[in-house]
Design a protein around this motif. Structure first.
Motif, PDB file in Angstrom:
ATOM      1  N   TYR A  52       2.934   6.988  -4.528  1.00 37.10           N
ATOM      2  CA  TYR A  52       2.374   7.552  -5.765  1.00 37.10           C
ATOM      3  C   TYR A  52       1.653   8.869  -5.468  1.00 37.10           C
ATOM      4  CZ  TYR A  52      -0.783   8.137  -9.742  1.00 37.10           C
ATOM      5  OH  TYR A  52      -1.487   8.655 -10.805  1.00 37.10           O
ATOM      6  N   MET A  53       0.886   8.886  -4.379  1.00 32.96           N
ATOM      7  CA  MET A  53       0.167  10.111  -4.008  1.00 32.96           C
ATOM      8  C   MET A  53       1.123  11.267  -3.768  1.00 32.96           C
ATOM      9  SD  MET A  53      -2.756   8.955  -1.341  1.00 32.96           S
ATOM     10  CE  MET A  53      -2.741  10.565  -0.572  1.00 32.96           C
ATOM     11  N   PHE A  54       2.168  11.005  -2.967  1.00 36.47           N
ATOM     12  CA  PHE A  54       3.130  12.074  -2.678  1.00 36.47           C
ATOM     13  C   PHE A  54       3.768  12.574  -3.963  1.00 36.47           C
ATOM     14  CE2 PHE A  54       3.623  10.129   1.740  1.00 36.47           C
ATOM     15  CZ  PHE A  54       2.829  11.097   2.318  1.00 36.47           C
ATOM     16  N   ASP A  55       4.107  11.647  -4.822  1.00 31.32           N
ATOM     17  CA  ASP A  55       4.754  11.978  -6.074  1.00 31.32           C
ATOM     18  C   ASP A  55       3.853  12.870  -6.943  1.00 31.32           C
ATOM     19  OD1 ASP A  55       6.952  11.642  -7.871  1.00 31.32           O
ATOM     20  OD2 ASP A  55       5.618  10.432  -9.122  1.00 31.32           O
ATOM     21  N   GLU A  56       2.568  12.500  -7.005  1.00 31.28           N
ATOM     22  CA  GLU A  56       1.609  13.282  -7.796  1.00 31.28           C
ATOM     23  C   GLU A  56       1.403  14.679  -7.204  1.00 31.28           C
ATOM     24  OE1 GLU A  56      -0.858  11.927 -10.772  1.00 31.28           O
ATOM     25  OE2 GLU A  56       1.302  11.780 -10.854  1.00 31.28           O
ATOM     26  N   TYR A  57       1.238  14.747  -5.877  1.00 36.34           N
ATOM     27  CA  TYR A  57       1.052  16.057  -5.243  1.00 36.34           C
ATOM     28  C   TYR A  57       2.270  16.955  -5.470  1.00 36.34           C
ATOM     29  CZ  TYR A  57      -3.399  15.354  -2.863  1.00 36.34           C
ATOM     30  OH  TYR A  57      -4.732  15.178  -2.599  1.00 36.34           O
ATOM     31  N   GLU A  58       3.435  16.342  -5.434  1.00 37.31           N
ATOM     32  CA  GLU A  58       4.656  17.103  -5.647  1.00 37.31           C
ATOM     33  C   GLU A  58       4.706  17.695  -7.056  1.00 37.31           C
ATOM     34  OE1 GLU A  58       8.750  16.314  -3.235  1.00 37.31           O
ATOM     35  OE2 GLU A  58       7.765  14.644  -4.206  1.00 37.31           O
ATOM     36  N   LYS A  59       4.124  16.959  -8.011  1.00 38.90           N
ATOM     37  CA  LYS A  59       4.091  17.435  -9.402  1.00 38.90           C
ATOM     38  C   LYS A  59       2.965  18.433  -9.634  1.00 38.90           C
ATOM     39  CE  LYS A  59       5.627  13.086 -11.549  1.00 38.90           C
ATOM     40  NZ  LYS A  59       4.963  11.813 -11.966  1.00 38.90           N
ATOM     41  N   GLY A  60       2.167  18.684  -8.565  1.00 36.75           N
ATOM     42  CA  GLY A  60       1.057  19.618  -8.723  1.00 36.75           C
ATOM     43  C   GLY A  60      -0.184  18.955  -9.288  1.00 36.75           C
ATOM     44  N   ARG A  61      -0.235  17.608  -9.234  1.00 40.87           N
ATOM     45  CA  ARG A  61      -1.453  16.924  -9.689  1.00 40.87           C
ATOM     46  C   ARG A  61      -2.202  16.426  -8.445  1.00 40.87           C
ATOM     47  NH1 ARG A  61      -0.957  13.551 -15.126  1.00 40.87           N
ATOM     48  NH2 ARG A  61      -0.971  11.752 -13.747  1.00 40.87           N
ATOM     49  N   THR A  62      -3.481  16.094  -8.613  1.00 37.83           N
ATOM     50  CA  THR A  62      -4.287  15.643  -7.486  1.00 37.83           C
ATOM     51  C   THR A  62      -4.735  14.212  -7.736  1.00 37.83           C
ATOM     52  OG1 THR A  62      -5.092  17.905  -7.218  1.00 37.83           O
ATOM     53  CG2 THR A  62      -6.305  16.184  -6.073  1.00 37.83           C
ATOM     54  N   PRO A  63      -4.097  13.243  -7.099  1.00 30.61           N
ATOM     55  CA  PRO A  63      -4.440  11.848  -7.379  1.00 30.61           C
ATOM     56  C   PRO A  63      -5.742  11.421  -6.703  1.00 30.61           C
ATOM     57  CG  PRO A  63      -2.817  11.953  -5.641  1.00 30.61           C
ATOM     58  CD  PRO A  63      -3.043  13.375  -6.088  1.00 30.61           C
ATOM     59  N   ASN A  64      -6.290  10.286  -7.121  1.00 30.56           N
ATOM     60  CA  ASN A  64      -7.455   9.731  -6.451  1.00 30.56           C
ATOM     61  C   ASN A  64      -7.070   8.386  -5.841  1.00 30.56           C
ATOM     62  OD1 ASN A  64      -9.875   8.306  -5.825  1.00 30.56           O
ATOM     63  ND2 ASN A  64     -10.996   9.767  -7.077  1.00 30.56           N
ATOM     64  N   PRO A  65      -6.735   8.381  -4.546  1.00 26.21           N
ATOM     65  CA  PRO A  65      -6.242   7.144  -3.938  1.00 26.21           C
ATOM     66  C   PRO A  65      -7.257   6.009  -3.950  1.00 26.21           C
ATOM     67  CG  PRO A  65      -6.520   8.877  -2.283  1.00 26.21           C
ATOM     68  CD  PRO A  65      -6.712   9.523  -3.603  1.00 26.21           C
ATOM     69  N   TYR A 100       0.836  -1.200   0.000  1.00 24.84           N
ATOM     70  CA  TYR A 100       0.000   0.000   0.000  1.00 24.84           C
ATOM     71  C   TYR A 100       0.874   1.254   0.000  1.00 24.84           C
ATOM     72  CZ  TYR A 100      -3.909   3.081   1.004  1.00 24.84           C
ATOM     73  OH  TYR A 100      -4.853   4.078   0.905  1.00 24.84           O
ATOM     74  N   LYS A 101       1.916   1.205   0.817  1.00 23.86           N
ATOM     75  CA  LYS A 101       2.816   2.361   0.883  1.00 23.86           C
ATOM     76  C   LYS A 101       3.463   2.598  -0.472  1.00 23.86           C
ATOM     77  CE  LYS A 101       6.777   4.497   3.064  1.00 23.86           C
ATOM     78  NZ  LYS A 101       7.182   5.023   1.741  1.00 23.86           N
ATOM     79  N   GLU A 102       3.930   1.501  -1.065  1.00 17.05           N
ATOM     80  CA  GLU A 102       4.652   1.586  -2.332  1.00 17.05           C
ATOM     81  C   GLU A 102       3.757   2.051  -3.480  1.00 17.05           C
ATOM     82  OE1 GLU A 102       6.552  -2.041  -4.433  1.00 17.05           O
ATOM     83  OE2 GLU A 102       7.453  -1.866  -2.442  1.00 17.05           O
ATOM     84  N   ARG A 103       2.583   1.432  -3.573  1.00 11.98           N
ATOM     85  CA  ARG A 103       1.744   1.656  -4.752  1.00 11.98           C
ATOM     86  C   ARG A 103       0.766   2.816  -4.628  1.00 11.98           C
ATOM     87  NH1 ARG A 103      -0.193  -3.802  -7.651  1.00 11.98           N
ATOM     88  NH2 ARG A 103       1.542  -5.192  -7.187  1.00 11.98           N
ATOM     89  N   ILE A 104       0.379   3.137  -3.402  1.00 10.86           N
ATOM     90  CA  ILE A 104      -0.629   4.189  -3.229  1.00 10.86           C
ATOM     91  C   ILE A 104      -0.019   5.444  -2.605  1.00 10.86           C
ATOM     92  CG2 ILE A 104      -2.914   4.767  -2.320  1.00 10.86           C
ATOM     93  CD1 ILE A 104      -2.913   2.336  -4.238  1.00 10.86           C
ATOM     94  N   VAL A 105       0.578   5.267  -1.425  1.00  9.04           N
ATOM     95  CA  VAL A 105       1.047   6.437  -0.680  1.00  9.04           C
ATOM     96  C   VAL A 105       2.194   7.139  -1.409  1.00  9.04           C
ATOM     97  CG1 VAL A 105       1.993   7.239   1.507  1.00  9.04           C
ATOM     98  CG2 VAL A 105       0.239   5.465   1.485  1.00  9.04           C
TER      99      VAL A 105
END
Length: 396
Positions: free
Chosen positions: A84-97, A77-82
C-alpha cells in the motif's frame, strides 16, 4: 474466571509495563510478539532490530511469569502496509504506515489471532485511553487522548472502529512516560531504559528512501523553485454563491509548470519526496532553505519554495472523500449539509487546531480557523471533541 488479555509485546518499555499493570489488575496475561518484517537488507547498519526486540520481549515475559510466543505476520504486513505504501508513493501521495499498521495489523490480523487464542481483550502500550458510555441503551466506546500531552498517541488509532475498540485495552494511557519508566525500573524490567523505537511501525530503523528505492526505481528529474509572487498566491478572491463554492475554491491544489519557476537542481525521483520536506534536496545557494511545495509524479518534477513561510505551503481547507472518511463514533457521523465545530490535527504531535467540518454529498471539507502548513495528500486528518477522537479521514 479471570479475563484473558493478549498483550502485543514489542520489546519496548511501554508494552512491557502494560503487561505488568494488567497482571497486577488480575487479568490472565499472555505476551505475543509480532514479527512483521524479515528483510534485513533495508535496515540501517547490521542491527537486526526485530531479533533484539523479540529477545527483550521474551525476557520481559519471563520476568513477569507470563506465557510468550512470536507470531509471524510478515506476509500480511507486506500485503497490507508495504505494498500500500509503495502504491501511494507512486501516486504521489504520502501514506502514514503507523495509522495503517494499527488498523490493519495490530487491531485486525493480530486481534483475530488473539481472539482465536481465547482472549477477551487485546492490549498495547499506546498512550491513549478508552472509556465506555451508554447511549440509547447501547454501549459506545470513546477513544481519548493519553494523559501525557507529550506522548498522546490517539492520532495513530484514528482509524479504529467500535468493534476494534470494544476489545482493546490501553493500560499506560493514564500514565506519564517518566512514570512508565519508573514502574519498569522498580520491576527490574530489561526495557526500563530502552530508547523509544523510531522508524517504520514494527520494521525498526529503516531508511525510508532506501526502502522506497527497492521498489520504486530512481528516475532523474528537475527541482524547480517557484517564487513567492506567483500569480496563484495573489489572486483576488472571487465572490461565491454559497459556502460549498468557497470551500471547493480554498481547498484546490495549484497546478505548477516548469515555466513558472527556475530549475535549481536534479533529483532521483519525485515519488521519494513529500510536501513540506526540506532535507534531501541537496540544493544550496538560496537565501533561505528550499521546501517541497508540490510533487508531480507524472512529469517527475519537484516544486519548491524558499523558506518555511512560502505561500505554496499554506492553505486552510482540505477535503476527504466519502470512501476515505471514517467515524470512530458512528453515532456522531454528520449527514449532508451538517457542520460540526471540532479540534483537528493533520499530523502526529501537531497542536490541535480549531476547525469546522462541512459534510457534503461527495465527502467532507475540513475548514481550519488558521492556515495550515504542508497539508499532504495521503496523510490522515483526525478530529476531536475536547479530548475525544471522534473521526478521521485520508486527505484527498
Amino acid at each position: 474466571m479471570k479475563k484473558r488479555v493478549i498483550v502485543g509485546l514489542s520489546g519496548g518499555v511501554d508494552s512491557s509495563v502494560a503487561a505488568y499493570l494488567l497482571k497486577e489488575q488480575g487479568y490472565e496475561v499472555i505476551g505475543l510478539f509480532m514479527k512483521n518484517w524479515h528483510d534485513d537488507s533495508v535496515t540501517i547498519s547490521d542491527e537486526c532490530p526485530w531479533l533484539d526486540d523479540s529477545n527483550d520481549a521474551m525476557l520481559v515475559a519471563d520476568k513477569l511469569g507470563i506465557p510468550f510466543q512470536t507470531v509471524d505476520l510478515s506476509e500480511q504486513y507486506k500485503e497490507r502496509i508495504v505494498d500500500y505504501m509503495f502504491d501511494e508513493y507512486e501516486k504521489g501521495r504520502t501514506p502514514n504506515p503507523d495509522v495503517l499498521c494499527n488498523r490493519e495489523i495490530k487491531f485486525d490480523v493480530f486481534m483475530k489471532i488473539a481472539l482465536d487464542l481465547g482472549a477477551d481483550y487485546v492490549a498495547t502500550g499506546h498512550y491513549c485511553r478508552k472509556t465506555t458510555i451508554t447511549k440509547n441503551g447501547e454501549e459506545v466506546h470513546q477513544l481519548l487522548a493519553g494523559k501525557d500531552p507529550n506522548k498522546d498517541q490517539s492520532y495513530f488509532l484514528c482509524q479504529l472502529s467500535q468493534e476494534q475498540l470494544a476489545k482493546a485495552l490501553f493500560p499506560v494511557g493514564e500514565l506519564l512516560k517518566p512514570e512508565v519508566r519508573d514502574i519498569a525500573k522498580a520491576q527490574d524490567l530489561i526495557t526500563a531504559d530502552k530508547k523509544d523505537s523510531q522508524g517504520l511501525c514494527f520494521i525498526g530503523k529503516v531508511r525510508l528512501p532506501d526502502f522506497l528505492q527497492q521498489q520504486l526505481k530512481p528516475k532523474e528529474g528537475v527541482i524547480v523553485e517557484i517564487p513567492r509572487d506567483n500569480p496563484f498566491y495573489n489572486e483576488t478572491l472571487p465572490s461565491f454563491n454559497n459556502k460549498l463554492e468557497e470551500l471547493k475554491y480554498r481547498s484546490r491544489k495549484p497546478s505548477y509548470s516548469i515555466t513558472e519557476g527556475v530549475v535549481k537542481g536534479k533529483h532521483q525521483g519525485a515519488h521519494y519526496f513529500t510536501k513540506g520536506q526540506r532535507k534531501g534536496l541537496a540544493v544550496g545557494g538560496t537565501a533561505e532553505p528550499l521546501f517541497v511545495i508540490d510533487t508531480d509524479v507524472k512529469e517527475n518534477v519537484i516544486y519548491t519554495g524558499q523558506g518555511s513561510t512560502h505561500p505554496g505551503l499554506y492553505k486552510n481547507v482540505l477535503f476527504v472523500s466519502n470512501e476515505e472518511l471514517h467515524w470512530v463514533r458512528e453515532d456522531l457521523a454528520l449527514d449532508t449539509d451538517q457542520t460540526m465545530k471540532v479540534l483537528a490535527r493533520i499530523r502526529y504531535r501537531q497542536v490541535l487546531q480549531k476547525a469546522i467540518l462541512h459534510k457534503v454529498e461527495s465527502g467532507m471539507y475540513v475548514e481550519f480557523e488558521n492556515q495550515q502548513s504542508a497539508i499532504t495528500e495521503g496523510q490522515f486528518v483526525a478530529w476531536y471533541l475536547d479530548e475525544e477522537l471522534v473521526g478521521s479521514g485520508v486527505i484527498s
